[in-house]
Design an enzyme around this catalytic site. Structure first.
Site, PDB file in Angstrom:
ATOM      1  N   HIS A  36      30.949   0.076  51.824  1.00 60.77           N
ATOM      2  CA  HIS A  36      32.236  -0.501  51.767  1.00 60.77           C
ATOM      3  C   HIS A  36      32.604  -1.118  53.335  1.00 60.77           C
ATOM      4  O   HIS A  36      33.101  -0.467  53.944  1.00 60.77           O
ATOM      5  CB  HIS A  36      33.478   0.350  51.553  1.00 60.77           C
ATOM      6  CG  HIS A  36      33.243   0.728  49.866  1.00 60.77           C
ATOM      7  ND1 HIS A  36      32.520   1.758  49.544  1.00 60.77           N
ATOM      8  CD2 HIS A  36      33.921   0.254  48.975  1.00 60.77           C
ATOM      9  CE1 HIS A  36      32.356   1.968  48.450  1.00 60.77           C
ATOM     10  NE2 HIS A  36      33.380   1.255  47.750  1.00 60.77           N
ATOM     11  N   ASP A 164      45.779  -0.250  50.682  1.00 62.05           N
ATOM     12  CA  ASP A 164      46.620  -0.684  49.392  1.00 62.05           C
ATOM     13  C   ASP A 164      46.303   0.228  48.257  1.00 62.05           C
ATOM     14  O   ASP A 164      47.433   0.592  47.341  1.00 62.05           O
ATOM     15  CB  ASP A 164      46.201  -2.102  49.215  1.00 62.05           C
ATOM     16  CG  ASP A 164      46.627  -2.933  50.455  1.00 62.05           C
ATOM     17  OD1 ASP A 164      47.955  -2.742  50.580  1.00 62.05           O
ATOM     18  OD2 ASP A 164      45.864  -3.764  50.795  1.00 62.05           O
ATOM     19  N   HIS A 268      34.639  -6.125  49.805  1.00 62.80           N
ATOM     20  CA  HIS A 268      35.126  -4.611  49.841  1.00 62.80           C
ATOM     21  C   HIS A 268      34.070  -3.542  49.400  1.00 62.80           C
ATOM     22  O   HIS A 268      34.158  -2.547  50.207  1.00 62.80           O
ATOM     23  CB  HIS A 268      36.179  -4.621  48.586  1.00 62.80           C
ATOM     24  CG  HIS A 268      36.782  -3.241  48.237  1.00 62.80           C
ATOM     25  ND1 HIS A 268      37.696  -2.590  48.992  1.00 62.80           N
ATOM     26  CD2 HIS A 268      36.478  -2.311  47.419  1.00 62.80           C
ATOM     27  CE1 HIS A 268      37.898  -1.449  48.348  1.00 62.80           C
ATOM     28  NE2 HIS A 268      36.947  -1.083  47.677  1.00 62.80           N
ATOM     29  N   GLU A 413      53.929  17.301  39.562  1.00 66.28           N
ATOM     30  CA  GLU A 413      52.813  18.502  39.537  1.00 66.28           C
ATOM     31  C   GLU A 413      51.446  17.911  40.500  1.00 66.28           C
ATOM     32  O   GLU A 413      50.752  18.484  41.011  1.00 66.28           O
ATOM     33  CB  GLU A 413      52.167  18.467  38.176  1.00 66.28           C
ATOM     34  CG  GLU A 413      53.414  19.276  37.221  1.00 66.28           C
ATOM     35  CD  GLU A 413      54.458  18.552  36.744  1.00 66.28           C
ATOM     36  OE1 GLU A 413      55.379  18.955  36.184  1.00 66.28           O
ATOM     37  OE2 GLU A 413      54.317  17.297  37.162  1.00 66.28           O
ATOM     38  N   HIS A 475      54.911  20.949  24.564  1.00 64.85           N
ATOM     39  CA  HIS A 475      54.876  22.063  25.432  1.00 64.85           C
ATOM     40  C   HIS A 475      53.824  23.260  25.002  1.00 64.85           C
ATOM     41  O   HIS A 475      53.722  24.265  25.971  1.00 64.85           O
ATOM     42  CB  HIS A 475      56.155  22.682  25.703  1.00 64.85           C
ATOM     43  CG  HIS A 475      57.020  21.664  26.516  1.00 64.85           C
ATOM     44  ND1 HIS A 475      57.244  20.405  26.136  1.00 64.85           N
ATOM     45  CD2 HIS A 475      57.645  21.821  27.854  1.00 64.85           C
ATOM     46  CE1 HIS A 475      58.147  19.920  26.954  1.00 64.85           C
ATOM     47  NE2 HIS A 475      58.298  20.882  27.983  1.00 64.85           N
TER      48      HIS A 475
END
Length: 666
Positions: A36, A164, A268, A413, A475
């Site tokens: 890159h 970004d 990139h 989390e 759950h």
């Protein structure tokens, strides 16, 4: 410092050094024909200023405890990081840079902690680097408050370089909110703001205002309009170091600066090609051949970074020696990156036959661990009262009380898991985190990162099965055990009772190279006499042996189902069957045992086998064989009384006995 003084600080050698950093990185990528180059060409000025004029490190002592930490969150810019390490004097020779992205080199495609000297974190999955940097800054703030009485033993900054893409990932928002809430003033993030992503202009994907976003999260915000202006970058970092908040420095850059396709997504993620590399050299007025370095560039790093680092290191080493001889807390301070835990006085409080949920037994054990280990800390994703992981001997870690050891991560989390990785990477402490087991899915990428980096993070996952009951299928974990067990490099431990919980922690205390996940029950379970001599370190063991060496069958159970298997054994023995019951709290550790031990626990000649576990049956045929039986849950759960839900899904003695007799008649 005035603007005139700042400008005078930098000269043509600094410009040469920046362009050397750029082209050395581009040459690595071109030789590999992979990488890159865009970030290397665009972000090198800010990276150079940070490393050469601010970063406190000593390349001769790369693991010095009080060094500044630098996290390249935009890990695809690894070639630039390797160039920085080489030019700064780390043990990363030019021969390794020439092997960029090649098998077994010290310069892999993305930075790897523990593989390349000077790399502080394994990065690449965007967003996680800034989360780990937050954890590092938390650890610095906590340890500084605990130990800096007469001497500043812990006094350093954490820097991260993000792009970004990092800031588009949701985990970055979780991380910056944690940092802002805790006022992590020694965290400085450089934002390579070039408005380009892999697919094209950033405007196609985002209209976000970074200044408003970070200020709203409690950060200071600075902007450098010209990413080529070394003096402005230098001044921004200096200003950031003087503020009492974490700081984002947005540096406006041009991706692929100097190359023919600068400012576009074409630079990139692919090598420039020989013609474009030559044109870039010309545009930068860089007259050196690939991998050729002007000695003046090495000298400028020696003059600034290396001399500063050696001076700071020698000063710290002197103070640390005095600290060790005069401070009563010195004996509790650990220089180890991954210290062991002292478990000498930790014991199970209950007696055989007592009923206690393994989450509650775990809480009692954690309280004892915290009393014996000042370096043990962690927190929950706003569930400590349910997970029962609040440490009673301490308060909430905060800006007002950073010495405290209970971290309130909020309902974040993923951010919690990345921060725990950063805390562990920082060194000196052992960190735990907790949430409901079903929510481990939110954390999976960070858990994977912990496994790759061999970080001994302890995950406390409660509410472990369909026995959760009334909270229903959202759950009730079903596939989570199989998913975590499929991940290399992590131990997934599901204890059957308080005895196995203690034994699991005794193993975790000395395991400094592996993350461990404790899977714990909400419902009460009996403390079993059969587990009193448990050895979780072996992964599986015979909890209740058969009368003969070759029994009629084997029942293999984990967690809450072990007591059910033992009850089923009684019924089967009354029917004249000879049954062995095996507890298998950790299949990963069992796989690591010798073939002889595995044969002792699971004799090959005994083919009538049943596994019993209130989650997915995926993977259990490895232990029961293709002809064996798996009693599990291969659909989502249901809402209702926990015991009723267990019966609905067939977790009864009658079901086990019936399935065994069916096997026997085959």
């Amino acid at each position: 410092m005035t603007q005139k003084q700042a400008n005078a600080k930098f000269n043509e050698i600094d410009t040469l050094a920046v362009n050397t950093l750029r082209m050395l990185s581009v040459d690595e990528i071109q030789k590999a024909n992979s990488g890159h180059p865009g970030i290397c060409l665009g972000a090198s000025p800010m990276a150079y200023v940070l490393w050469n004029y601010h970063l406190k490190v000593n390349p001769e002592q790369p693991t010095w405890f009080d060094r500044d930490r630098f996290v390249l969150s935009a890990g695809h810019g690894s070639a630039m990081l390797y160039s920085l390490l080489h030019l700064s004097g780390y043990d990363l020779p030019m021969s390794e840079l020439k092997q960029f992205r090649q098998l077994d080199s010290k310069t892999p495609g993305h930075p790897e902690y523990g593989h390349t000297v000077g790399v502080e974190a394994t990065t690449g999955p965007l967003g996680q680097g800034i989360g780990m940097a937050v954890g590092m800054a938390m650890a610095e703030k906590h340890l500084a408050e605990v130990y800096n009485h007469t001497y500043n033993i812990v006094d350093h900054y954490t820097y991260a370089l993000v792009g970004d893409g990092d800031l588009m990932e949701g985990v970055s928002q979780e991380a910056i909110n944690i940092a802002g809430n805790e006022k992590l003033s020694k965290l400085i993030v450089l934002y390579d703001s070039n408005n380009i992503t892999l697919d094209g202009p950033l405007s196609n994907e985002s209209v976000e205002n970074a200044a408003m976003r970070f200020k709203a999260a409690g950060w200071d915000y600075l902007k450098v309009d010209d990413g080529e202006n070394l003096a402005e970058i230098d001044q921004a970092i200096t200003t950031a170091k003087a503020t009492y908040k974490p700081t984002l420095i947005e540096v406006k850059t041009i991706i692929g600066f100097g190359s023919p396709e600068a400012g576009t997504n074409k630079v990139h993620g692919a090598a420039l090609g020989n013609e474009n590399v030559n044109m870039t050299r010309d545009a930068l007025h860089y007259q050196y051949a690939p991998f050729e370095i002007d000695e003046r560039v090495y000298d400028v790093f020696k003059k600034h970074m290396q001399q500063r680092g050696k001076q700071k290191y020698n000063q710290w080493e002197k103070e640390f020696t005095e600290f060790q001889s005069s401070d009563p807390q010195a004996k509790e301070f650990s220089l180890q990156a991954k210290p062991e835990l002292n478990m000498e006085k930790v014991a199970v409080q209950e007696q055989t036959g007592d009923m206690i949920a393994t989450r509650s037994a775990n809480s009692e054990i954690m309280q004892q661990i915290s009393e014996c280990n000042l370096n043990f800390w962690g927190g929950a994703a706003d569930l400590s009262s349910s997970n029962k992981t609040q440490l009673a001997t301490s308060g909430r870690f905060s800006d007002e009380d950073p010495q405290n050891r209970n971290i309130w991560f909020g309902v974040r989390e993923f951010g919690m898991a990345t921060a725990a990785n950063g805390i562990t990477l920082h060194g000196g402490t052992r960190c735990f985190m907790s949430t409901f087991f079903t929510f481990s899915d939110y954390m999976k990428s960070a858990i994977r990162s912990a496994a790759i980096q061999k970080l001994p993070v302890t995950y406390v996952f409660t509410h472990d099965s369909i026995a959760v009951g009334e909270d229903g299928p959202t759950h009730e974990p079903v596939e989570q055990l199989a998913a975590l067990r499929s991940m290399p490099g992590i131990n997934v431990i599901r204890p059957a009772d308080a005895n196995e919980v203690l034994n699991a922690w005794q193993y975790i205390a000395t395991d400094v190279d592996t993350p461990n996940a404790l899977i714990l029950s909400r419902q009460k379970l009996p403390v079993l006499k059969e587990t009193s001599d448990a050895d979780v370190s072996k992964g599986g063991y015979v909890a209740s042996p058969a009368r003969t060496d070759l029994p009629d069958g084997i029942l293999i159970a984990t967690g809450s189902e072990l007591s059910l298997a033992l009850e089923a054994k009684k019924v089967l023995e009354a029917k004249a069957y000879d049954i062995s019951v095996v507890s298998m709290p950790c299949v990963e550790l069992f796989r690591q045992q010798t073939a002889g031990y595995q044969q002792q626990v699971l004799p090959n000649d005994v083919t009538h086998r049943i596994s019993i576990e209130m989650e997915s049956t995926f993977g259990w045929h490895e232990f029961v064989g293709l002809g064996g039986c798996t009693i599990g849950v291969d659909e989502f759960g249901a809402s209702g009384n926990g015991e009723a839900v267990q019966r609905k899904y067939g977790f009864t003695v009658d079901r086990i006995v019936s399935e065994f007799e069916r096997l026997w008649k085959k």
